[in-house]
Design an enzyme around this catalytic site. Structure first.
Site, PDB file in Angstrom:
ATOM      1  N   GLU A 167     -58.814  64.843   0.704  1.00  0.00           N
ATOM      2  CA  GLU A 167     -58.411  65.306  -0.620  1.00  0.00           C
ATOM      3  C   GLU A 167     -57.018  65.923  -0.584  1.00  0.00           C
ATOM      4  O   GLU A 167     -56.422  66.093   0.486  1.00  0.00           O
ATOM      5  CB  GLU A 167     -59.423  66.328  -1.149  1.00  0.00           C
ATOM      6  CG  GLU A 167     -59.548  67.575  -0.293  1.00  0.00           C
ATOM      7  CD  GLU A 167     -60.748  68.433  -0.671  1.00  0.00           C
ATOM      8  OE1 GLU A 167     -61.671  67.931  -1.331  1.00  0.00           O
ATOM      9  OE2 GLU A 167     -60.760  69.619  -0.280  1.00  0.00           O
ATOM     10  N   HIS A 197     -61.033  74.436   5.440  1.00  0.00           N
ATOM     11  CA  HIS A 197     -60.228  74.892   4.310  1.00  0.00           C
ATOM     12  C   HIS A 197     -61.064  75.733   3.345  1.00  0.00           C
ATOM     13  O   HIS A 197     -62.298  75.724   3.391  1.00  0.00           O
ATOM     14  CB  HIS A 197     -59.637  73.693   3.552  1.00  0.00           C
ATOM     15  CG  HIS A 197     -60.693  72.778   2.996  1.00  0.00           C
ATOM     16  ND1 HIS A 197     -61.286  71.785   3.741  1.00  0.00           N
ATOM     17  CD2 HIS A 197     -61.260  72.700   1.765  1.00  0.00           C
ATOM     18  CE1 HIS A 197     -62.171  71.139   3.004  1.00  0.00           C
ATOM     19  NE2 HIS A 197     -62.180  71.682   1.795  1.00  0.00           N
ATOM     20  N   HIS A 231     -65.107  68.676   5.437  1.00  0.00           N
ATOM     21  CA  HIS A 231     -65.710  67.427   4.970  1.00  0.00           C
ATOM     22  C   HIS A 231     -65.690  66.392   6.097  1.00  0.00           C
ATOM     23  O   HIS A 231     -64.734  66.342   6.880  1.00  0.00           O
ATOM     24  CB  HIS A 231     -64.950  66.869   3.770  1.00  0.00           C
ATOM     25  CG  HIS A 231     -64.801  67.838   2.647  1.00  0.00           C
ATOM     26  ND1 HIS A 231     -65.875  68.416   2.011  1.00  0.00           N
ATOM     27  CD2 HIS A 231     -63.698  68.351   2.050  1.00  0.00           C
ATOM     28  CE1 HIS A 231     -65.435  69.231   1.061  1.00  0.00           C
ATOM     29  NE2 HIS A 231     -64.119  69.212   1.076  1.00  0.00           N
ATOM     30  N   ARG A 260     -70.692  73.500   4.407  1.00  0.00           N
ATOM     31  CA  ARG A 260     -70.320  74.895   4.187  1.00  0.00           C
ATOM     32  C   ARG A 260     -70.441  75.648   5.505  1.00  0.00           C
ATOM     33  O   ARG A 260     -71.513  75.704   6.110  1.00  0.00           O
ATOM     34  CB  ARG A 260     -71.236  75.494   3.106  1.00  0.00           C
ATOM     35  CG  ARG A 260     -70.767  76.819   2.546  1.00  0.00           C
ATOM     36  CD  ARG A 260     -71.680  77.303   1.430  1.00  0.00           C
ATOM     37  NE  ARG A 260     -71.667  76.414   0.286  1.00  0.00           N
ATOM     38  CZ  ARG A 260     -72.733  75.751  -0.160  1.00  0.00           C
ATOM     39  NH1 ARG A 260     -73.895  75.885   0.433  1.00  0.00           N
ATOM     40  NH2 ARG A 260     -72.640  74.964  -1.209  1.00  0.00           N
TER      41      ARG A 260
END
Length: 337
Positions: free
Chosen positions: A123, A181, A106, A201
């Site tokens: 996150e 991740h 991200h 992605r």
């Protein structure tokens, strides 16, 4: 008579995913109908097009956006409202990975703002349940060069560079923007993140959807977002103490603690936080008492928002109960950029 704010529940927003399963129903008791591929339950969201709607009390049927317009700092806190305005700063989810998710990354705030007019996406994960041998990916094993990374990606050997971690219930992973991740197969977890739905992605294991189409990859975009440093301690270490609050993550975007109760009542005073509080129930159930004896209950798989204006409340669990407590950090009092 003035109607005061109270602990708010919201209708789950369920998301079918290529990698989703049925644990949101079988473990967390959410109604998913006949679907067998539900991967996410968005518990609290201000993402445009997916804004949460209140499911309890006199505000039932009102959206989170409407609450922010009406109650402003009473809902989220003075400094939070000054910084974020009518945008709710966090997105809260439960995720059921019946198959491995794509390897992804991200962008941070700066990159996301310039490319997508969005917040970045930092996150964290709290593992609720994991099948035997289940693992996830977080970070590189060692410092890695871009050329080395691109060569491994082209040869489909990216796994050789990435750190894999076998997981168990209670494990916590903090995933700052830029860290590569992937959630592995057989893991049910709670996710707390910035309000953003921007994902790059990197690799999707050559999967195809029901129509035989491969999902889009974002190789070039991801290259600018990736933190290629490696070799760190990726799992968050903490020691929980029963009937107390244990802080597990502190970041510029959210602070998360574990509340582990066993037949105990915990009194909370959030006046000094100047922030809303989110409670996610990881195990068992508890009652939340507020406003001189009024009560709301929360059980495993439920999420509840405590407005900033509700300065004092208590949490009581008759038996074993684990909750994640999330609030905003001490944000600077500045106008939203």
């Amino acid at each position: 008579m003035e109607r005061k704010l109270y602990p708010l529940k919201f209708e789950p927003i369920l998301k079918q995913r290529l990698w989703g399963g049925t644990k949101l129903n079988t473990v967390l008791h959410k109604s998913i109908g006949e679907a067998t591929d539900v991967g996410e339950s968005w518990e609290l969201s201000g993402v445009p097009g997916d804004v949460s709607v209140v499911s309890n009390g006199f505000l039932k049927g009102n959206s989170l956006s409407e609450l922010l317009e009406i109650y402003m700092s009473e809902l989220v806190g003075d400094k939070v409202f000054e910084k974020y305005g009518a945008e709710f700063p966090l997105l809260i989810k439960f995720i059921d990975a019946n198959d491995v998710l794509s390897i992804q990354v991200h962008p941070d705030d700066k990159l996301a703002r310039s490319r997508h007019n969005s917040f970045g996406k930092t996150e964290m994960w709290y593992v609720m349940q994991a099948d035997q041998g289940a693992s996830l990916i977080s970070g590189f094993k060692k410092d890695t060069g871009k050329d080395e990374y691109l060569k491994a990606l082209e040869e489909k050997k990216l796994d050789d560079l990435l750190a894999s971690h076998e997981v168990a219930p209670g494990d916590v992973f903090f995933i700052p923007a830029g860290r590569v991740h992937a959630i592995g197969k057989g893991i049910l977890l709670a996710e707390i993140q910035q309000t953003s739905d921007v994902t790059y992605r990197i690799y999707d294991f050559d999967r195809r959807d029901a129509e035989g189409n491969a999902r889009e990859l974002h190789t070039a975009q991801a290259l600018d977002a990736i933190d290629f440093s490696g070799g760190g301690e990726y799992k968050t270490r903490y020691e929980a103490t029963e009937n107390e609050v244990t802080q597990v993550v502190e970041s510029p975007y959210f602070v998360t603690s574990l509340i582990d109760l066993n037949g105990h009542e915990l009194k909370k005073d959030i006046f000094g936080l100047d922030s809303f509080v989110i409670l996610m129930c990881m195990e068992g159930s508890a009652d939340i008492f507020y406003n001189d004896g009024q009560k709301e209950s929360v059980t495993m798989g439920e999420t509840i928002l405590i407005p900033a204006d509700l300065k004092e409340f208590s949490i009581k669990a008759a038996d074993k109960c684990k909750l994640l407590e999330v609030h905003m950090p001490d944000v600077e009092s500045e106008a939203k950029k």
